[in-house]
Scaffold this motif. Structure first.
Motif, PDB file in Angstrom:
ATOM      1  N   PHE A  19       0.713  -1.046  -0.397  1.00 46.63           N
ATOM      2  CA  PHE A  19       0.087   0.249   0.218  1.00 46.63           C
ATOM      3  C   PHE A  19       0.859   1.416  -0.266  1.00 46.63           C
ATOM      4  O   PHE A  19       0.958   1.857  -0.299  1.00 46.63           O
ATOM      5  N   ALA A  20       1.617   1.580   0.691  1.00 39.70           N
ATOM      6  CA  ALA A  20       2.579   2.803   1.094  1.00 39.70           C
ATOM      7  C   ALA A  20       3.384   1.939  -0.358  1.00 39.70           C
ATOM      8  O   ALA A  20       3.571   3.636  -0.539  1.00 39.70           O
ATOM      9  N   ARG A  21       3.980   1.275  -0.662  1.00 44.52           N
ATOM     10  CA  ARG A  21       5.062   1.503  -2.259  1.00 44.52           C
ATOM     11  C   ARG A  21       3.714   1.579  -3.274  1.00 44.52           C
ATOM     12  O   ARG A  21       4.088   2.956  -4.297  1.00 44.52           O
ATOM     13  N   ARG A  22       2.372   2.005  -3.861  1.00 52.15           N
ATOM     14  CA  ARG A  22       2.070   2.245  -4.021  1.00 52.15           C
ATOM     15  C   ARG A  22       1.416   4.193  -4.127  1.00 52.15           C
ATOM     16  O   ARG A  22       1.944   5.033  -5.259  1.00 52.15           O
ATOM     17  N   VAL A 154      -8.287   3.226  -1.577  1.00 50.84           N
ATOM     18  CA  VAL A 154      -7.848   3.908  -0.966  1.00 50.84           C
ATOM     19  C   VAL A 154      -6.214   4.800  -2.190  1.00 50.84           C
ATOM     20  O   VAL A 154      -6.643   5.533  -3.020  1.00 50.84           O
ATOM     21  N   SER A 155      -6.048   3.240  -2.169  1.00 55.30           N
ATOM     22  CA  SER A 155      -4.925   3.596  -2.993  1.00 55.30           C
ATOM     23  C   SER A 155      -5.089   3.779  -4.829  1.00 55.30           C
ATOM     24  O   SER A 155      -4.767   4.621  -5.562  1.00 55.30           O
ATOM     25  N   SER A 156      -6.150   2.952  -4.848  1.00 54.81           N
ATOM     26  CA  SER A 156      -6.500   3.040  -6.486  1.00 54.81           C
ATOM     27  C   SER A 156      -7.285   4.424  -6.706  1.00 54.81           C
ATOM     28  O   SER A 156      -6.726   4.536  -8.094  1.00 54.81           O
ATOM     29  N   GLU A 157      -8.297   4.877  -6.600  1.00 58.64           N
ATOM     30  CA  GLU A 157      -8.877   6.130  -5.694  1.00 58.64           C
ATOM     31  C   GLU A 157      -7.548   7.935  -6.263  1.00 58.64           C
ATOM     32  O   GLU A 157      -7.703   8.569  -7.542  1.00 58.64           O
ATOM     33  N   ILE A 158      -6.661   7.145  -5.433  1.00 58.40           N
ATOM     34  CA  ILE A 158      -5.522   7.746  -5.439  1.00 58.40           C
ATOM     35  C   ILE A 158      -4.540   7.994  -6.820  1.00 58.40           C
ATOM     36  O   ILE A 158      -4.154   9.128  -7.513  1.00 58.40           O
ATOM     37  N   GLU A 159      -4.506   6.759  -7.115  1.00 56.37           N
ATOM     38  CA  GLU A 159      -3.705   7.124  -8.592  1.00 56.37           C
ATOM     39  C   GLU A 159      -4.934   7.074  -9.740  1.00 56.37           C
ATOM     40  O   GLU A 159      -4.051   7.800 -10.499  1.00 56.37           O
ATOM     41  N   ALA A 160      -5.962   7.228  -9.664  1.00 53.17           N
ATOM     42  CA  ALA A 160      -6.406   7.629 -10.486  1.00 53.17           C
ATOM     43  C   ALA A 160      -6.909   9.250 -11.309  1.00 53.17           C
ATOM     44  O   ALA A 160      -6.874   9.286 -12.223  1.00 53.17           O
ATOM     45  N   SER A 161      -7.352   9.534  -9.807  1.00 52.92           N
ATOM     46  CA  SER A 161      -7.318  10.880 -10.109  1.00 52.92           C
ATOM     47  C   SER A 161      -6.177  11.958  -8.804  1.00 52.92           C
ATOM     48  O   SER A 161      -6.911  13.178  -8.909  1.00 52.92           O
TER      49      SER A 161
END
Length: 515
Positions: A19-22, A154-161
Protein backbone atom coordinates in the motif's frame (compact mmCIF):
# COMPACT_ATOMS: atom_id res chain seq x y z
CA UNK A 1 -7.67 18.93 -3.68
CA UNK A 2 -5.19 16.07 -3.87
CA UNK A 3 -3.38 13.73 -1.50
CA UNK A 4 0.17 15.01 -1.19
CA UNK A 5 1.16 13.99 2.31
CA UNK A 6 0.24 10.91 4.37
CA UNK A 7 0.85 10.01 7.99
CA UNK A 8 1.18 6.26 8.57
CA UNK A 9 1.51 4.68 12.04
CA UNK A 10 0.16 1.17 12.51
CA UNK A 11 0.44 -1.69 14.98
CA UNK A 12 -0.95 -4.25 12.54
CA UNK A 13 1.26 -4.01 9.48
CA UNK A 14 -0.67 -6.47 7.31
CA UNK A 15 -0.57 -5.33 3.67
CA UNK A 16 1.13 -2.07 4.59
CA UNK A 17 4.26 -2.21 2.44
CA UNK A 18 2.47 -2.74 -0.92
CA UNK A 19 0.00 0.00 0.00
CA UNK A 20 2.71 2.48 0.98
CA UNK A 21 4.68 1.64 -2.14
CA UNK A 22 1.65 2.53 -4.32
CA UNK A 23 1.23 5.82 -2.42
CA UNK A 24 4.89 6.72 -2.91
CA UNK A 25 4.66 5.87 -6.60
CA UNK A 26 1.69 8.25 -6.84
CA UNK A 27 3.85 11.07 -5.45
CA UNK A 28 2.57 10.99 -1.87
CA UNK A 29 5.08 11.93 0.82
CA UNK A 30 4.93 9.63 3.84
CA UNK A 31 5.38 10.65 7.47
CA UNK A 32 5.80 7.76 9.86
CA UNK A 33 6.73 6.74 13.39
CA UNK A 34 8.79 4.12 15.22
CA UNK A 35 8.45 0.55 13.96
CA UNK A 36 6.28 1.56 11.03
CA UNK A 37 8.94 3.96 9.75
CA UNK A 38 11.62 1.30 10.17
CA UNK A 39 9.60 -1.22 8.16
CA UNK A 40 8.95 1.20 5.32
CA UNK A 41 12.59 2.28 5.16
CA UNK A 42 13.68 -1.34 5.07
CA UNK A 43 11.35 -1.83 2.09
CA UNK A 44 13.03 1.07 0.32
CA UNK A 45 10.09 3.46 0.65
CA UNK A 46 11.02 7.11 1.40
CA UNK A 47 9.84 8.16 4.86
CA UNK A 48 9.85 11.43 6.81
CA UNK A 49 10.32 10.83 10.54
CA UNK A 50 7.67 12.21 12.87
CA UNK A 51 10.31 14.18 14.78
CA UNK A 52 11.28 15.97 11.57
CA UNK A 53 7.70 17.25 11.37
CA UNK A 54 7.18 18.13 15.04
CA UNK A 55 10.71 19.34 15.73
CA UNK A 56 10.50 17.33 18.92
CA UNK A 57 11.79 13.84 19.74
CA UNK A 58 9.55 10.88 20.55
CA UNK A 59 9.60 10.67 24.34
CA UNK A 60 8.52 8.46 27.24
CA UNK A 61 9.01 5.18 25.35
CA UNK A 62 6.91 6.45 22.47
CA UNK A 63 3.99 7.53 24.64
CA UNK A 64 4.30 11.05 23.23
CA UNK A 65 5.15 11.45 19.57
CA UNK A 66 2.15 12.61 17.51
CA UNK A 67 0.43 14.79 20.12
CA UNK A 68 1.72 18.02 18.60
CA UNK A 69 0.22 21.11 16.84
CA UNK A 70 2.30 20.41 13.74
CA UNK A 71 0.39 17.14 13.38
CA UNK A 72 -3.09 18.10 14.49
CA UNK A 73 -2.96 21.53 12.91
CA UNK A 74 -2.13 19.80 9.63
CA UNK A 75 -5.05 17.43 10.11
CA UNK A 76 -7.74 19.78 11.39
CA UNK A 77 -7.20 22.84 9.20
CA UNK A 78 -10.27 23.60 7.10
CA UNK A 79 -8.81 23.93 3.63
CA UNK A 80 -11.30 26.52 2.35
CA UNK A 81 -11.02 28.69 5.49
CA UNK A 82 -8.59 31.54 4.77
CA UNK A 83 -7.98 32.16 8.46
CA UNK A 84 -6.93 28.55 9.00
CA UNK A 85 -4.64 28.62 5.98
CA UNK A 86 -3.05 31.87 7.11
CA UNK A 87 -2.33 30.40 10.56
CA UNK A 88 -0.74 27.33 8.96
CA UNK A 89 1.50 29.59 6.92
CA UNK A 90 2.49 31.76 9.88
CA UNK A 91 3.31 28.70 12.01
CA UNK A 92 5.00 26.82 9.18
CA UNK A 93 2.59 23.85 9.48
CA UNK A 94 1.95 21.69 6.43
CA UNK A 95 -1.37 19.99 5.77
CA UNK A 96 -1.71 16.21 6.05
CA UNK A 97 -4.14 14.70 3.56
CA UNK A 98 -4.18 11.02 4.46
CA UNK A 99 -3.98 9.26 7.84
CA UNK A 100 -3.40 5.52 8.06
CA UNK A 101 -3.55 4.37 11.68
CA UNK A 102 -4.55 1.28 13.58
CA UNK A 103 -4.39 1.08 17.32
CA UNK A 104 -2.38 -0.63 20.03
CA UNK A 105 -3.70 -4.20 20.41
CA UNK A 106 -5.63 -3.67 23.65
CA UNK A 107 -8.12 -6.49 23.01
CA UNK A 108 -5.39 -8.96 22.13
CA UNK A 109 -3.38 -7.92 25.18
CA UNK A 110 -6.12 -8.44 27.77
CA UNK A 111 -7.09 -11.74 26.12
CA UNK A 112 -3.68 -13.23 26.92
CA UNK A 113 -3.59 -15.62 29.88
CA UNK A 114 -1.93 -14.05 32.91
CA UNK A 115 -1.82 -10.53 31.50
CA UNK A 116 -1.09 -7.95 34.19
CA UNK A 117 -3.00 -4.77 34.83
CA UNK A 118 0.10 -2.74 33.96
CA UNK A 119 0.42 -4.48 30.60
CA UNK A 120 -3.21 -3.79 29.82
CA UNK A 121 -2.92 -0.11 30.67
CA UNK A 122 0.26 0.28 28.62
CA UNK A 123 -1.64 -0.96 25.58
CA UNK A 124 -4.25 1.80 25.73
CA UNK A 125 -3.54 3.89 22.64
CA UNK A 126 -3.75 7.68 23.07
CA UNK A 127 -2.13 9.28 20.04
CA UNK A 128 -3.71 6.86 17.56
CA UNK A 129 -7.36 7.54 18.43
CA UNK A 130 -6.61 11.26 18.60
CA UNK A 131 -5.19 11.31 15.07
CA UNK A 132 -8.03 9.18 13.79
CA UNK A 133 -10.66 11.43 15.32
CA UNK A 134 -8.96 14.59 14.03
CA UNK A 135 -8.76 13.22 10.51
CA UNK A 136 -12.29 11.80 10.61
CA UNK A 137 -13.71 15.10 11.84
CA UNK A 138 -12.05 16.86 8.89
CA UNK A 139 -13.03 14.18 6.34
CA UNK A 140 -14.26 16.89 3.98
CA UNK A 141 -10.58 17.29 3.15
CA UNK A 142 -8.71 14.40 4.82
CA UNK A 143 -8.87 10.68 4.06
CA UNK A 144 -8.56 8.39 7.08
CA UNK A 145 -7.93 4.65 6.99
CA UNK A 146 -8.19 2.34 10.00
CA UNK A 147 -8.71 -0.99 8.23
CA UNK A 148 -6.32 -2.71 5.83
CA UNK A 149 -9.35 -3.88 3.86
CA UNK A 150 -9.66 -0.29 2.59
CA UNK A 151 -6.08 -0.01 1.27
CA UNK A 152 -7.04 -1.18 -2.23
CA UNK A 153 -9.88 1.30 -2.76
CA UNK A 154 -7.93 4.26 -1.36
CA UNK A 155 -4.79 3.59 -3.37
CA UNK A 156 -6.79 2.97 -6.56
CA UNK A 157 -8.69 6.26 -6.22
CA UNK A 158 -5.49 8.21 -5.56
CA UNK A 159 -3.81 6.59 -8.58
CA UNK A 160 -6.81 7.46 -10.74
CA UNK A 161 -7.36 11.10 -9.77
CA UNK A 162 -4.81 12.13 -7.15
CA UNK A 163 -7.49 12.18 -4.47
CA UNK A 164 -10.24 10.06 -2.92
CA UNK A 165 -13.94 10.57 -3.50
CA UNK A 166 -15.90 12.51 -0.88
CA UNK A 167 -18.26 9.54 -0.64
CA UNK A 168 -15.29 7.34 0.24
CA UNK A 169 -14.00 9.80 2.83
CA UNK A 170 -17.41 9.94 4.52
CA UNK A 171 -17.66 6.14 4.63
CA UNK A 172 -14.16 5.85 6.09
CA UNK A 173 -14.83 8.57 8.67
CA UNK A 174 -17.93 6.73 9.86
CA UNK A 175 -15.86 3.57 10.13
CA UNK A 176 -13.25 5.38 12.20
CA UNK A 177 -15.76 6.65 14.73
CA UNK A 178 -17.25 3.16 15.03
CA UNK A 179 -13.76 1.81 15.55
CA UNK A 180 -12.67 4.30 18.19
CA UNK A 181 -16.02 4.04 19.98
CA UNK A 182 -15.64 0.25 20.16
CA UNK A 183 -12.02 0.60 21.30
CA UNK A 184 -12.97 2.96 24.13
CA UNK A 185 -15.98 0.82 25.08
CA UNK A 186 -13.75 -2.23 25.44
CA UNK A 187 -11.35 -0.31 27.68
CA UNK A 188 -14.30 0.86 29.79
CA UNK A 189 -15.60 -2.71 30.06
CA UNK A 190 -12.20 -3.96 31.17
CA UNK A 191 -11.76 -1.25 33.80
CA UNK A 192 -15.32 -1.73 35.03
CA UNK A 193 -14.47 -5.39 35.68
CA UNK A 194 -11.25 -4.43 37.44
CA UNK A 195 -13.00 -2.05 39.84
CA UNK A 196 -16.15 -4.17 40.17
CA UNK A 197 -18.53 -1.66 38.58
CA UNK A 198 -21.45 -3.80 37.38
CA UNK A 199 -24.07 -1.18 36.52
CA UNK A 200 -22.21 2.07 35.69
CA UNK A 201 -23.93 5.40 35.15
CA UNK A 202 -23.19 5.02 31.42
CA UNK A 203 -23.24 1.48 30.02
CA UNK A 204 -20.85 1.19 27.08
CA UNK A 205 -20.69 -2.17 25.36
CA UNK A 206 -19.36 -3.25 22.00
CA UNK A 207 -19.81 -6.25 19.74
CA UNK A 208 -17.97 -7.42 16.62
CA UNK A 209 -19.88 -8.65 13.59
CA UNK A 210 -19.51 -12.34 12.82
CA UNK A 211 -21.75 -12.42 9.76
CA UNK A 212 -24.79 -11.02 8.02
CA UNK A 213 -27.76 -13.37 8.22
CA UNK A 214 -30.13 -14.25 5.41
CA UNK A 215 -32.98 -12.75 7.42
CA UNK A 216 -34.10 -12.26 10.99
CA UNK A 217 -36.70 -14.00 13.11
CA UNK A 218 -38.99 -13.72 10.07
CA UNK A 219 -38.12 -13.31 6.38
CA UNK A 220 -39.16 -9.64 6.30
CA UNK A 221 -36.64 -8.71 9.06
CA UNK A 222 -32.98 -7.92 8.44
CA UNK A 223 -30.41 -9.43 10.83
CA UNK A 224 -26.73 -9.94 11.61
CA UNK A 225 -24.81 -11.96 14.20
CA UNK A 226 -22.38 -10.20 16.56
CA UNK A 227 -20.11 -11.54 19.28
CA UNK A 228 -18.57 -10.04 22.38
CA UNK A 229 -14.92 -9.16 21.66
CA UNK A 230 -13.71 -11.09 24.70
CA UNK A 231 -16.15 -13.99 24.41
CA UNK A 232 -14.77 -17.12 26.01
CA UNK A 233 -15.77 -20.70 26.53
CA UNK A 234 -18.96 -22.40 25.42
CA UNK A 235 -20.63 -19.68 23.37
CA UNK A 236 -22.20 -20.22 19.95
CA UNK A 237 -20.01 -17.42 18.60
CA UNK A 238 -16.97 -19.58 19.43
CA UNK A 239 -18.25 -22.71 17.66
CA UNK A 240 -16.58 -24.12 14.57
CA UNK A 241 -19.05 -25.14 11.88
CA UNK A 242 -17.92 -28.41 10.34
CA UNK A 243 -20.78 -29.03 7.94
CA UNK A 244 -24.15 -27.82 6.68
CA UNK A 245 -25.97 -24.69 5.63
CA UNK A 246 -25.26 -21.24 6.96
CA UNK A 247 -26.74 -20.57 10.39
CA UNK A 248 -29.90 -18.47 10.58
CA UNK A 249 -31.10 -16.02 13.23
CA UNK A 250 -33.43 -18.60 14.78
CA UNK A 251 -30.73 -21.29 14.58
CA UNK A 252 -28.32 -19.15 16.58
CA UNK A 253 -30.96 -18.15 19.12
CA UNK A 254 -31.99 -21.77 19.68
CA UNK A 255 -28.39 -22.98 19.73
CA UNK A 256 -27.63 -20.47 22.48
CA UNK A 257 -30.52 -21.88 24.53
CA UNK A 258 -29.28 -25.43 23.98
CA UNK A 259 -25.76 -24.55 25.11
CA UNK A 260 -27.05 -22.86 28.26
CA UNK A 261 -29.04 -25.94 29.31
CA UNK A 262 -26.55 -28.67 28.48
CA UNK A 263 -23.85 -26.87 30.46
CA UNK A 264 -25.97 -27.28 33.59
CA UNK A 265 -24.87 -30.92 33.70
CA UNK A 266 -21.58 -32.64 34.46
CA UNK A 267 -22.87 -36.11 33.61
CA UNK A 268 -23.44 -37.02 29.92
CA UNK A 269 -26.40 -34.91 28.79
CA UNK A 270 -28.28 -34.12 25.60
CA UNK A 271 -30.76 -31.29 25.07
CA UNK A 272 -33.23 -30.84 22.22
CA UNK A 273 -34.53 -27.31 21.61
CA UNK A 274 -37.49 -25.93 19.69
CA UNK A 275 -38.21 -22.17 19.63
CA UNK A 276 -35.80 -21.51 22.53
CA UNK A 277 -37.53 -24.00 24.83
CA UNK A 278 -36.35 -27.52 25.64
CA UNK A 279 -38.56 -30.21 24.17
CA UNK A 280 -36.39 -33.00 25.51
CA UNK A 281 -33.54 -33.28 28.01
CA UNK A 282 -31.86 -36.50 29.06
CA UNK A 283 -28.84 -37.63 31.04
CA UNK A 284 -27.34 -41.11 30.93
CA UNK A 285 -24.28 -43.28 31.34
CA UNK A 286 -23.00 -42.11 27.95
CA UNK A 287 -23.97 -39.74 25.14
CA UNK A 288 -25.94 -42.42 23.30
CA UNK A 289 -28.13 -43.13 26.33
CA UNK A 290 -28.59 -39.40 26.97
CA UNK A 291 -29.65 -38.78 23.37
CA UNK A 292 -32.08 -41.68 23.47
CA UNK A 293 -33.76 -40.14 26.53
CA UNK A 294 -33.86 -36.65 24.99
CA UNK A 295 -35.46 -38.13 21.86
CA UNK A 296 -37.99 -40.23 23.75
CA UNK A 297 -38.96 -37.22 25.89
CA UNK A 298 -40.83 -35.79 22.88
CA UNK A 299 -40.23 -37.63 19.59
CA UNK A 300 -42.67 -35.31 17.82
CA UNK A 301 -41.25 -31.91 18.81
CA UNK A 302 -37.61 -32.89 18.30
CA UNK A 303 -38.32 -33.01 14.54
CA UNK A 304 -36.56 -29.98 13.05
CA UNK A 305 -34.98 -29.21 16.40
CA UNK A 306 -31.52 -28.31 17.62
CA UNK A 307 -29.56 -30.80 19.70
CA UNK A 308 -26.64 -30.09 22.02
CA UNK A 309 -24.53 -32.71 23.79
CA UNK A 310 -21.84 -32.23 26.41
CA UNK A 311 -19.89 -35.28 25.22
CA UNK A 312 -18.35 -36.04 21.82
CA UNK A 313 -20.70 -37.68 19.32
CA UNK A 314 -19.70 -41.26 18.50
CA UNK A 315 -20.73 -43.59 15.68
CA UNK A 316 -23.61 -45.20 17.60
CA UNK A 317 -25.14 -41.85 18.59
CA UNK A 318 -24.72 -40.49 15.07
CA UNK A 319 -26.64 -43.45 13.66
CA UNK A 320 -29.54 -42.64 16.01
CA UNK A 321 -29.44 -38.93 15.19
CA UNK A 322 -29.42 -39.60 11.48
CA UNK A 323 -32.88 -41.14 11.72
CA UNK A 324 -34.46 -37.79 12.69
CA UNK A 325 -34.54 -34.50 10.82
CA UNK A 326 -32.42 -32.12 12.93
CA UNK A 327 -31.32 -28.59 12.09
CA UNK A 328 -28.14 -28.46 14.20
CA UNK A 329 -26.02 -30.74 16.35
CA UNK A 330 -23.60 -29.06 18.77
CA UNK A 331 -21.01 -31.13 20.61
CA UNK A 332 -17.50 -30.85 22.05
CA UNK A 333 -16.34 -33.04 19.15
CA UNK A 334 -17.37 -35.69 16.63
CA UNK A 335 -15.58 -38.93 15.87
CA UNK A 336 -14.59 -39.34 12.23
CA UNK A 337 -17.14 -42.14 11.89
CA UNK A 338 -19.84 -39.87 13.31
CA UNK A 339 -18.89 -37.11 10.87
CA UNK A 340 -19.02 -39.51 7.94
CA UNK A 341 -22.53 -40.59 8.95
CA UNK A 342 -23.95 -37.15 9.72
CA UNK A 343 -22.38 -35.42 6.72
CA UNK A 344 -24.52 -37.58 4.48
CA UNK A 345 -27.25 -35.07 5.34
CA UNK A 346 -25.99 -32.08 3.38
CA UNK A 347 -28.05 -29.41 5.17
CA UNK A 348 -27.46 -30.61 8.74
CA UNK A 349 -25.27 -28.09 10.57
CA UNK A 350 -22.56 -29.67 12.73
CA UNK A 351 -20.95 -27.33 15.25
CA UNK A 352 -17.88 -28.24 17.30
CA UNK A 353 -17.61 -26.38 20.61
CA UNK A 354 -14.85 -27.94 22.76
CA UNK A 355 -15.75 -26.16 26.01
CA UNK A 356 -19.28 -27.56 25.84
CA UNK A 357 -18.04 -30.45 27.98
CA UNK A 358 -17.48 -28.18 31.00
CA UNK A 359 -20.22 -27.30 33.48
CA UNK A 360 -21.79 -23.85 33.62
CA UNK A 361 -19.62 -21.31 35.41
CA UNK A 362 -20.58 -17.90 36.69
CA UNK A 363 -19.04 -15.10 34.65
CA UNK A 364 -19.05 -11.32 34.84
CA UNK A 365 -21.40 -10.86 31.88
CA UNK A 366 -24.66 -9.01 31.51
CA UNK A 367 -27.84 -9.85 29.62
CA UNK A 368 -29.10 -6.80 27.74
CA UNK A 369 -32.69 -6.74 26.53
CA UNK A 370 -33.71 -3.77 24.36
CA UNK A 371 -37.03 -2.09 25.11
CA UNK A 372 -38.58 0.90 23.40
CA UNK A 373 -36.40 3.87 24.25
CA UNK A 374 -33.85 1.97 26.30
CA UNK A 375 -32.65 -1.37 27.59
CA UNK A 376 -33.05 -3.66 30.57
CA UNK A 377 -29.78 -5.01 31.95
CA UNK A 378 -29.26 -7.84 34.41
CA UNK A 379 -26.81 -10.55 35.42
CA UNK A 380 -27.15 -13.91 33.71
CA UNK A 381 -28.99 -16.49 35.79
CA UNK A 382 -26.08 -18.72 36.77
CA UNK A 383 -27.63 -19.64 40.13
CA UNK A 384 -27.06 -23.28 41.07
CA UNK A 385 -29.09 -25.10 43.70
CA UNK A 386 -27.10 -26.20 46.76
CA UNK A 387 -28.29 -29.13 48.83
CA UNK A 388 -28.55 -26.99 51.96
CA UNK A 389 -30.98 -24.65 50.14
CA UNK A 390 -33.53 -27.43 49.69
CA UNK A 391 -36.22 -27.34 52.39
CA UNK A 392 -38.76 -30.11 52.78
CA UNK A 393 -42.11 -28.53 53.72
CA UNK A 394 -44.48 -31.54 53.63
CA UNK A 395 -45.07 -34.41 55.99
CA UNK A 396 -43.57 -36.84 53.51
CA UNK A 397 -39.94 -36.40 52.52
CA UNK A 398 -38.90 -37.19 48.95
CA UNK A 399 -37.11 -40.49 48.44
CA UNK A 400 -33.49 -40.41 47.25
CA UNK A 401 -34.63 -41.16 43.69
CA UNK A 402 -37.33 -38.49 43.81
CA UNK A 403 -34.82 -35.97 45.10
CA UNK A 404 -32.43 -36.78 42.24
CA UNK A 405 -35.23 -36.30 39.71
CA UNK A 406 -36.32 -33.06 41.39
CA UNK A 407 -32.78 -31.66 41.08
CA UNK A 408 -32.69 -32.71 37.42
CA UNK A 409 -36.05 -31.06 36.68
CA UNK A 410 -35.00 -27.91 38.54
CA UNK A 411 -31.96 -27.49 36.27
CA UNK A 412 -34.20 -27.72 33.23
CA UNK A 413 -37.12 -25.54 34.35
CA UNK A 414 -34.68 -22.68 34.92
CA UNK A 415 -34.31 -22.47 31.12
CA UNK A 416 -38.00 -22.78 30.16
CA UNK A 417 -39.98 -19.64 29.35
CA UNK A 418 -42.28 -18.55 32.21
CA UNK A 419 -44.72 -19.60 33.40
CA UNK A 420 -42.89 -22.91 33.32
CA UNK A 421 -43.58 -26.44 34.51
CA UNK A 422 -41.33 -29.47 33.87
CA UNK A 423 -42.17 -33.10 34.58
CA UNK A 424 -39.30 -35.57 34.86
CA UNK A 425 -38.70 -39.26 35.48
CA UNK A 426 -35.80 -41.63 34.89
CA UNK A 427 -33.35 -38.76 34.19
CA UNK A 428 -35.38 -37.31 31.32
CA UNK A 429 -38.07 -34.71 30.79
CA UNK A 430 -41.45 -36.22 30.03
CA UNK A 431 -43.53 -33.04 29.90
CA UNK A 432 -42.73 -29.35 29.42
CA UNK A 433 -45.24 -26.50 29.79
CA UNK A 434 -43.73 -23.20 28.67
CA UNK A 435 -44.64 -19.55 28.38
CA UNK A 436 -48.18 -19.72 29.70
CA UNK A 437 -50.14 -16.87 31.21
CA UNK A 438 -50.97 -18.90 34.32
CA UNK A 439 -49.18 -21.69 36.12
CA UNK A 440 -51.93 -24.26 36.11
CA UNK A 441 -52.14 -23.84 32.34
CA UNK A 442 -48.45 -24.67 32.04
CA UNK A 443 -48.95 -27.67 34.32
CA UNK A 444 -51.84 -28.98 32.23
CA UNK A 445 -49.74 -28.79 29.05
CA UNK A 446 -46.85 -30.68 30.68
CA UNK A 447 -49.20 -33.28 32.18
CA UNK A 448 -51.00 -33.84 28.89
CA UNK A 449 -47.68 -34.34 27.13
CA UNK A 450 -46.47 -36.81 29.76
CA UNK A 451 -49.73 -38.81 29.73
CA UNK A 452 -49.28 -42.13 31.54
CA UNK A 453 -45.56 -41.49 32.00
CA UNK A 454 -46.55 -38.81 34.51
CA UNK A 455 -47.53 -41.40 37.11
CA UNK A 456 -44.67 -41.58 39.59
CA UNK A 457 -42.89 -38.58 38.03
CA UNK A 458 -41.80 -35.34 39.68
CA UNK A 459 -42.74 -31.74 38.87
CA UNK A 460 -40.66 -28.55 38.90
CA UNK A 461 -42.07 -25.02 38.80
CA UNK A 462 -40.00 -21.92 38.05
CA UNK A 463 -42.00 -19.82 40.54
CA UNK A 464 -44.29 -20.32 43.51
CA UNK A 465 -47.87 -21.58 43.36
CA UNK A 466 -50.28 -18.71 44.07
CA UNK A 467 -52.94 -21.30 44.93
CA UNK A 468 -53.31 -25.04 45.32
CA UNK A 469 -54.78 -25.75 41.85
CA UNK A 470 -51.40 -26.82 40.38
CA UNK A 471 -50.95 -29.34 43.20
CA UNK A 472 -54.42 -30.73 42.54
CA UNK A 473 -53.67 -31.13 38.82
CA UNK A 474 -50.36 -32.82 39.68
CA UNK A 475 -52.04 -35.22 42.09
CA UNK A 476 -54.62 -36.22 39.49
CA UNK A 477 -51.77 -37.02 37.08
CA UNK A 478 -49.97 -39.22 39.61
CA UNK A 479 -47.08 -36.85 40.40
CA UNK A 480 -45.30 -37.92 43.59
CA UNK A 481 -42.95 -35.00 44.33
CA UNK A 482 -42.76 -31.27 43.59
CA UNK A 483 -39.95 -28.70 43.69
CA UNK A 484 -40.78 -24.98 43.68
CA UNK A 485 -39.38 -21.74 45.15
CA UNK A 486 -42.07 -21.11 47.74
CA UNK A 487 -42.72 -17.60 48.94
CA UNK A 488 -46.43 -17.19 48.21
CA UNK A 489 -48.73 -15.83 50.90
CA UNK A 490 -50.76 -18.98 50.20
CA UNK A 491 -47.89 -21.46 50.49
CA UNK A 492 -49.68 -23.28 53.26
CA UNK A 493 -52.61 -24.06 50.94
CA UNK A 494 -50.23 -25.87 48.57
CA UNK A 495 -48.47 -27.62 51.45
CA UNK A 496 -51.81 -28.81 52.87
CA UNK A 497 -52.89 -30.08 49.45
CA UNK A 498 -49.64 -32.03 49.06
CA UNK A 499 -50.14 -33.57 52.49
CA UNK A 500 -53.68 -34.65 51.55
CA UNK A 501 -52.43 -36.38 48.42
CA UNK A 502 -49.21 -37.79 49.91
CA UNK A 503 -47.01 -35.68 47.63
CA UNK A 504 -43.55 -34.67 48.85
CA UNK A 505 -42.77 -31.01 48.24
CA UNK A 506 -39.54 -29.05 48.67
CA UNK A 507 -38.90 -25.30 48.54
CA UNK A 508 -35.72 -23.81 47.08
CA UNK A 509 -36.16 -20.16 48.02
CA UNK A 510 -35.01 -19.29 44.50
CA UNK A 511 -37.18 -18.17 41.57
CA UNK A 512 -36.16 -18.71 37.93
CA UNK A 513 -38.42 -16.49 35.82
CA UNK A 514 -37.36 -16.41 32.18
CA UNK A 515 -39.05 -14.01 29.77
Amino acid sequence: MSVKKALISVSDKTGLVPFARRLAAAGVEIISTGGTAALLKEAGIPVIGISDVTGFPEIMDGRVKTLHPNIHGGLLAVRDNESHLQQLKELNIETIDLVVVNLYPFKETIAKPGVTYAEAIENIDIGGPTMLRSAAKNHQFVTVVVDAADYEQVSSEIEASGDTLLETRRRLAAKVFRHTAAYDALIAQYLNQVVGEVFPENLTVTYEKVQDLRYGENPHQRAAFYQEPLSRGAAVSEAEQLHGKELSYNNINDADAAVAIVREFTEPAVVAIKHSNPCGVGIGKDVQAAYQKAYEADPVSIFGGIVAANRPIDKETALLMKETFLEIILAPDFSQEALDILMEKKNLRLLRLPNLSSAQEEAAVLRIAPVAGGALVQDYDFKQLADDEIRVVTDRKPTAEELAQLKFAWRVVKHVKSNAIVLAADNMTIGVGAGQMNRVGAAKIAIEQAAEKGRGAVLASDAFFPMSDTVEAAAAAGITAIIQPGGSVRDQDSIDACNRFGIAMVFTGVRHFKH
